[in-house]
Every structure is written in C-alpha cells, then in structure tokens.
Design an enzyme around this catalytic site. Structure first.
Site, PDB file in Angstrom:
ATOM      1  N   THR A  12       0.826  -1.361   0.107  1.00 15.27           N
ATOM      2  CA  THR A  12       0.090   0.242   0.154  1.00 15.27           C
ATOM      3  C   THR A  12       0.484   1.021  -0.078  1.00 15.27           C
ATOM      4  OG1 THR A  12      -2.175  -1.240   0.981  1.00 15.27           O
ATOM      5  CG2 THR A  12      -1.854   0.638   1.803  1.00 15.27           C
ATOM      6  N   ASP A  57       1.270  -6.101  -5.007  1.00 18.15           N
ATOM      7  CA  ASP A  57       0.194  -6.457  -3.722  1.00 18.15           C
ATOM      8  C   ASP A  57       0.898  -7.821  -3.150  1.00 18.15           C
ATOM      9  OD1 ASP A  57      -2.067  -7.484  -1.672  1.00 18.15           O
ATOM     10  OD2 ASP A  57      -2.862  -5.693  -2.918  1.00 18.15           O
TER      11      ASP A  57
HETATM   12  N1  ASP Z   1      -2.762  -5.886  -0.028  1.00 18.63           N
HETATM   13  C1  ASP Z   1      -1.975  -4.204   0.961  1.00 18.63           C
HETATM   14  C2  ASP Z   1      -0.930  -5.489   0.773  1.00 18.63           C
HETATM   15  O1  ASP Z   1      -0.842  -6.037   1.493  1.00 18.63           O
HETATM   16  C3  ASP Z   1      -2.783  -4.065   2.085  1.00 18.63           C
HETATM   17  C4  ASP Z   1      -1.050  -3.465   2.668  1.00 18.63           C
HETATM   18  O2  ASP Z   1      -0.082  -2.636   2.489  1.00 18.63           O
HETATM   19  O3  ASP Z   1      -1.643  -2.546   3.285  1.00 18.63           O
HETATM   20  O4  ASP Z   1       1.056  -4.776   0.422  1.00 18.63           O
END
Ligand code: ASP
Length: 347
Positions: A12, A57
């Site tokens: 993220t 991700d």
């Molecule tokens: N879906 C994201 C990931 O794990 C969530 C995050 O980074 O907070 O890459």
C-alpha cells in the site's frame, strides 16, 4: 554517513488509486519519497532504493518472493549499514518470519515496514513509518530481522497483523517489542538477540516450495476433510488448536492425525489464541493430540510456524529432526520450555 539499502517489494505504501482499487505502480514510491524534505534532513542516512519488478500487493507473494528479498539483501550485505524491506502489510509477518530463519549471520538490522495508507495521501502513516525505520536502520544496529510499524519495533518472527484498518496494524503478542518510537527512539537492548555465534559469514537458504498447510480446528470439523488436507503430497501442517493446544477427542479425527504423523507429516500444534502458549500436558484433550504425534509450536505465531516448516523442510533434515527443532527457539521465534536435551547448534 550511514547508508541504508531499501528493497521496495510493493504494498500500500507506494500504491496509487485506480478504478480497480489501490495497486502498485513502478517508480511511484521513489518519486513520492523524493518530495519528502525530512529524508534529506541532517542526520538522516543516505539511502538507495531498489524496486521489485513487478511490484507486488503482498497478498500475491509466495516463497519465491522471500527468496528474491533474501538474494537482494545478500547481494548488498557488505555495502550498507542497515536494510529496509518495504512490503505490503498483508503478508509482511510471513516474509519477515521466513527471512529470520533463512538469512543468518548478517549481523545488521533488517527492518520490514509499510503502511496502511499510501504515502501519496495527505493523512498517511507511511511518513512516520519510513522516517523512523530509516533512523533505526542507520542508528540502532539491532542485528535481527525486525518489523517496524505504528511506532513499535518488533522481532519479525513474533509479529502478526491484528488490525485491517488501524495504524497499529501489528502486535507481538508473546514477546515484548524490541523498541518503541516515542519522544525518543528506545531500543530494549536486553531483549535483542546477539549476532549468532558460529555463523561468522552471512548465509542464505533458499526455501523450496514445500507442501505445507495451515488449518484451523473448529467444532465439528469433519475428519474426512482433515484427512484430505493431510494426504500426500502434504509434508507439514500448522494446526491451530484451541486454548493451550487442545482438540476434540473424536476417535476418527485422532486416527486421521496419527496416521498422517506415522507417514511422516510434521503436524505443529499452535494455539488459535493470540496470547499464551501450547502445553499439551494440561488437558486430556491436549495430551491426546501429543500421543497422535503432534509437535508443540509453543507460542509461535502461525506465520512463524509456517515459515519455520518451510525452512526446516528445505534443509533436507529427516522428519524426526524437523520435529525436534520445531519446539526449539532457533531465532527467538518462540518461548522454549526447559528441556533436558543437550544444547546443540541450531539449523
Ligand atoms: N494489500 C496490501 C498489501 O499487503 C495491504 C498493505 O500493504 O497494507 O500489499
């Protein structure tokens, strides 16, 4: 000036909004970081960012990506004072756990971090996580694989994601934080493991894609479904049991477990509880699991137990040796129960 290497795997922190939701974009994190004056402030370390291609991700990560991270850290082991792995929060605890086993003898800080809100957003936890991780990597030589998030520095293999939306996304339920970032950056040096004895040079084990699985017991779990999961090619299982490591006394279920253990499947008993540890001798419902051939995971997180299974199975140890090492603390991942076994070198 101290130098820090940043491996940007994705997550993220460097994502951008798209019609499909947030997704990573090449070069975006670096371009956002270039706009942060605080990263160029006096006293901040020099840093180099290398990006994964593609950025991920972390929900898409596999053990192959753990290997990719380890290779990068190994390639730069002599060139930097500390290392940051920018990573998505979803599977950060798995990757940090895996690296804690597979990468030995680096004797420099490796800090996994990320954020719940992308750096590009006005209100984001990314800034403080990045700035503090950089200061820690450069100024606090904790020779461990750590995870920094929400102002807490955790041992990586003790951390688990506990909040989908909070800035304090991680906890280390069964071991205190190694450090806290308040007015001062405090490291609790008494909790930090010293560099491993007998591993003078960094070495990295590339884990193989072992056939392991994590399963959670629930009231009424059909034994035939458990039997299916334990069939070949399954080599190892993290079984999340109740309380101090208890499970149903159902004869069929116990027979399924025993038969799998007899075939050489390593079944690690971890508790579904966030806090506390497995003690299969407390209740008849726990000792039955012990007799069925389960090995204690003590107070390991499921993430650490799975990563440990991957690692130990990758070393080519016999099943008995994997079972013997499982309740032992190899990298501080669990609280070891006193045993009469003579100490031996850790794998
Ligand atoms: N879906 C994201 C990931 O794990 C969530 C995050 O980074 O907070 O890459």
């Amino acid at each position: 000036m101290k130098r820090v290497y940043i491996a940007n795997t994705g997550g993220t922190i460097g994502m951008k909004w798209s019609p499909r939701g947030y997704c990573p974009e090449a070069g975006f994190l670096e371009s956002q970081m270039a706009k942060m004056p605080e990263l160029k402030a006096p006293g901040m370390p020099e840093f180099v960012i290398e990006e994964f291609d593609p950025l991920l991700d972390s929900s898409n990560m596999t053990p192959r990506d753990w290997i990719a991270i380890g290779r990068r850290l190994m390639a730069h082991r002599d060139d930097f004072d500390g290392f940051i792995v920018v990573h998505g929060t979803d599977t950060m605890a798995y990757s940090a756990s895996a690296l804690s086993f597979a990468l030995r003898g680096l004797a420099k800080p490796v800090i996994f971090t990320g954020s719940q809100i992308p750096l590009v957003e006005v209100r984001s936890d990314a800034r403080t996580n990045l700035v503090t991780a950089l200061q820690l990597a450069a100024g606090s030589p904790v020779p461990e694989i750590c995870l920094f998030f929400g102002n807490q520095l955790f041992r990586g293999n003790r951390a688990t994601k506990v909040s989908a939306g909070g800035f304090g996304a991680f906890e280390s339920p069964n071991f205190p934080a190694l450090g806290t970032a308040g007015v001062d950056l405090q490291v609790h040096w008494d909790l930090v493991l010293p560099p491993e004895q007998g591993v003078p040079q960094p070495r990295f084990t590339e884990v193989r894609p072992a056939k392991v699985v994590a399963l959670k017991l629930f009231p009424g779990m059909p034994p035939e479904i458990l039997a299916n999961a334990l069939r070949p090619p399954t080599e190892g299982v993290v079984l999340e049991t109740y309380g101090v490591g208890n499970g149903p006394g159902d004869a069929e279920l116990l027979r399924v477990l025993e038969e799998a253990a007899d075939r050489g499947v390593v079944i690690v008993n971890c508790t579904q509880c966030l806090y506390g540890r497995v003690d299969m001798e407390d209740y008849a419902t726990g000792s039955a699991l012990g007799r069925a051939g389960l090995t204690s995971g003590s107070d390991m997180t499921t993430e650490a137990a799975l990563a440990k299974l991957f690692y130990l199975l990758s070393l080519g140890l016999g099943v008995d040796e994997v079972r013997r090492q499982m309740p032992r603390s190899l990298r501080g991942e669990l609280t070891e129960v006193a045993t009469s076994e003579p100490a031996s070198t850790s794998p």
